[in-house]
Design an enzyme around this catalytic site. Structure first.
Site, short mmCIF file in Angstrom:
data_model
loop_
_atom_site.label_atom_id
_atom_site.label_comp_id
_atom_site.label_asym_id
_atom_site.label_seq_id
_atom_site.Cartn_x
_atom_site.Cartn_y
_atom_site.Cartn_z
N SER A 113 -7.14 20.73 1.42
CA SER A 113 -7.86 19.99 2.27
C SER A 113 -9.13 19.60 1.80
CB SER A 113 -8.08 20.92 3.48
OG SER A 113 -8.44 20.11 4.71
N ASP A 129 -2.33 18.97 0.79
CA ASP A 129 -2.18 18.63 1.99
C ASP A 129 -3.37 17.80 2.54
OD1 ASP A 129 -0.10 18.06 4.21
OD2 ASP A 129 -1.48 19.32 5.31
N HIS A 171 -0.20 22.80 7.81
CA HIS A 171 -1.08 22.58 7.06
C HIS A 171 -1.62 23.39 5.50
CE1 HIS A 171 -4.91 20.38 5.96
NE2 HIS A 171 -5.65 21.21 6.39
#
Length: 418
Positions: A199, A225, A376
Site C-alpha cells: 500500500s 496491492d 488488501h
C-alpha cells in the site's frame, strides 16, 4: 474353526489391544491431550506451524506445539521474537535529526539477499513478520529488514516530526534505515536488496528505487496491492471508512478479534502477530482530560481507574495523515514502470489495474501475480503464497546466479583456438 485356532486368535487380539492402548499419564491417570490447531477458514491457516517444527514427544503430548505460537482458538499476542533475531533502534549521527528509527531484523547469511519491507499507512513492521518467516523457510540465506515508518510502531520523533509523512521524507527514511542497519551490523557492503512495500509502502519503495540511491545493490522491488488509479479513487472514501471502525478496544484480544471478524486480516496467526503493534493503551492523562470534559453525573467506561479500565486506541491517527494522501500516490504508475531493477506487482484483483499499468503488463515491463482469495493485506492473508512469489522473484533477478561465457582473452591465455 477348531478350539486351538480360536484360542490362538483370542490371544493374538489381546496382544494387539495392549500394543495400541494409548499412553496414560502416570501422575494423573488421564490420557494426554491432543494438540489444538488454529481455527482459520482461510487457505493460509497452515501458517500456524510456520515458526516451528512439530516434534513427536513420547513423554507428554503426542505432538509438541511450535515454540512461541500457541495453537487452538487463541487470540493471544504472538511476540516479535518468534520471527526476528533482533530489533534495532537506529539514531542518525546528524545531531539535528530528531527521529529514532525502529526496525526488526534477521540478518542474511553469506551472500544471501536482504528483503527490505515497508508497511502501509497505519500498520507497522510486524505486518511482514509471518511472510518473512515463510521466505526464510524457502530461502534460508535470506535476511529480513522490516521497518516502522515515522508515526508508526516504535519509531519515535520529536517536535512534530512524526507528522511529516511526505513521500520524499518516508523514502529518505527508508534509505537512512538501510544505511544505519549496515553500520550497526558492520556489513562491509550492502547485500543484494529486494524492496517490498504494501500500500503506502509500495509508493515508498518505488520512490526509493526510482531515485537510484541504492545503486547496484538493488535487484528489484515488489509492490503489494496498490496502483495509482485505484488508490486515488479510494481516497474519497477513506474518511468514511475511518469513521466506521472502532476508535478503542477494551483489550488487545478485542482488537485482534475485530480485525478477524471484519476480515481486515484473514489469517489468525498474522493478526495475532501484527495487530498488537497497531494499538497503544491510553494514558491516564488523556483519560482524565476526557472525563473532565463530561458532566459530573456520567462516567466514561474508558476513563482511568487502573490498567483494567484503560482501553487501547490506535497508535497512528490515520485521519491526521489526510494532507499527504495524494502526495503518496500521484505519479506512482509512471515511477513504477520507469525505475531500474526487476518489478513485481501483487494484487488481490485485476480490477485494481489502471490503464498505464495494464499497457505496461501487455508490454511485459513487469511481473504480475493476482491472489483473488486475499484481501488488501495479501502478505498477511496468504503469507506462504506471497513468500513463494517473492522468493521466485528474487531468484529470477539474482545476478549471482548468472553464468557468463569466458572472455576471449582468457580463452587465448588457455591456449584454446578462438
Amino acid at each position: 474353526m477348531s478350539e486351538l485356532q480360536r484360542k490362538w486368535a483370542k490371544a493374538k487380539l489381546a496382544s494387539m489391544a495392549e500394543a495400541i492402548e494409548p499412553e496414560v499419564d502416570g501422575e494423573t491417570g488421564s490420557l494426554p491431550e491432543l494438540p489444538e490447531f488454529p481455527d482459520d477458514d482461510s487457505s493460509s491457516a497452515s501458517s500456524a506451524s510456520s515458526t516451528g517444527t512439530i516434534i513427536p514427544s513420547p513423554s507428554r503430548n503426542l505432538f509438541a506445539r511450535p515454540q512461541g505460537v500457541p495453537g487452538g482458538r487463541s487470540l493471544e499476542q504472538i511476540p516479535w521474537t518468534a520471527y526476528f533475531e533482533r530489533e534495532l533502534f537506529l539514531k542518525p549521527k546528524d545531531c539535528n535529526s530528531n527521529v529514532t528509527y525502529h526496525a526488526y531484523l534477521t540478518s542474511p547469511v553469506g551472500k544471501g539477499p536482504l528483503f527490505v519491507m515497508h508497511h502501509g499507512a497505519g500498520s507497522s513492521g510486524l505486518s511482514f513478520a509471518v511472510v518473512g518467516s515463510e521466505i526464510r523457510k524457502r530461502l534460508p540465506t535470506a535476511g529480513i529488514l522490516s521497518v516502522d515508518a515515522r508515526g508508526h510502531g516504535s519509531t519515535t520523533a520529536s517536535d512534530g516530526a512524526d507528522l511529516d509523512l511526505k513521500l520524499s521524507t518516508l523514502s529518505g527514511d527508508l534509505f537512512q534505515v538501510i544505511q544505519l542497519a549496515r553500520a550497526e551490523m558492520h556489513w562491509p557492503e550492502l547485500p543484494p536488496i529486494v524492496l517490498v512495500g504494501h500500500s503506502l509502502g509500495g509508493a515508498v519503495v518505488t520512490d526509493l528505487a526510482k531515485s537510484g540511491r541504492l545503486g547496484a545493490s538493488l535487484l528489484g522491488y515488489a509492490v503489494l496491492d496498490v496502483v495509482e488509479g485505484s488508490a486515488m479513487d479510494a481516497l474519497s472514501s477513506m474518511r468514511s471508512y475511518l469513521s466506521t471502525r472502532p476508535s478503542r478496544f477494551a483489550s488487545l484480544r478485542d482488537g485482534i478479534d475485530w480485525h478477524l471478524r471484519s476480515r481486515t486480516i484473514r489469517n489468525a496467526v498474522s493478526a495475532r502477530t501484527s495487530v498488537p503493534a497497531l494499538l497503544v493503551r491510553e494514558s491516564n492523562e488523556k483519560d482524565e482530560g476526557e472525563s473532565a470534559g463530561r458532566s459530573t453525573g456520567s462516567r466514561s467506561s474508558s476513563g482511568g481507574g487502573g490498567n483494567a479500565a484503560r482501553p487501547w486506541r490506535w497508535r497512528t491517527n490515520l485521519a491526521a495523515t489526510q494532507p499527504f494522501w495524494e502526495d503518496w500516490f500521484v505519479g506512482l504508475s509512471k515511477k513504477f514502470l520507469e525505475a531500474k531493477g526487476g518489478k513485481l506487482l501483487l494484487l488481490a484483483g485485476t480490477d485494481r489495474l489502471d490503464t498505464e499499468l495494464t499497457i505496461g503488463q501487455m508490454q511485459g515491463k513487469y511481473a504480475l501475480q493476482v491472489f483473488p482469495e486475499a484481501g488488501h493485506f495479501i502478505h498477511e492473508d496468504l503469507p506462504e503464497k506471497a513468500a513463494i512469489t517473492l522468493v521466485d522473484f528474487y531468484r529470477r533477478n539474482d545476478r549471482g546466479a548468472l553464468v557468463l561465457p569466458p572472455k576471449v582473452s582468457e580463452l587465448v591465455a588457455q591456449g584454446k583456438k578462438v
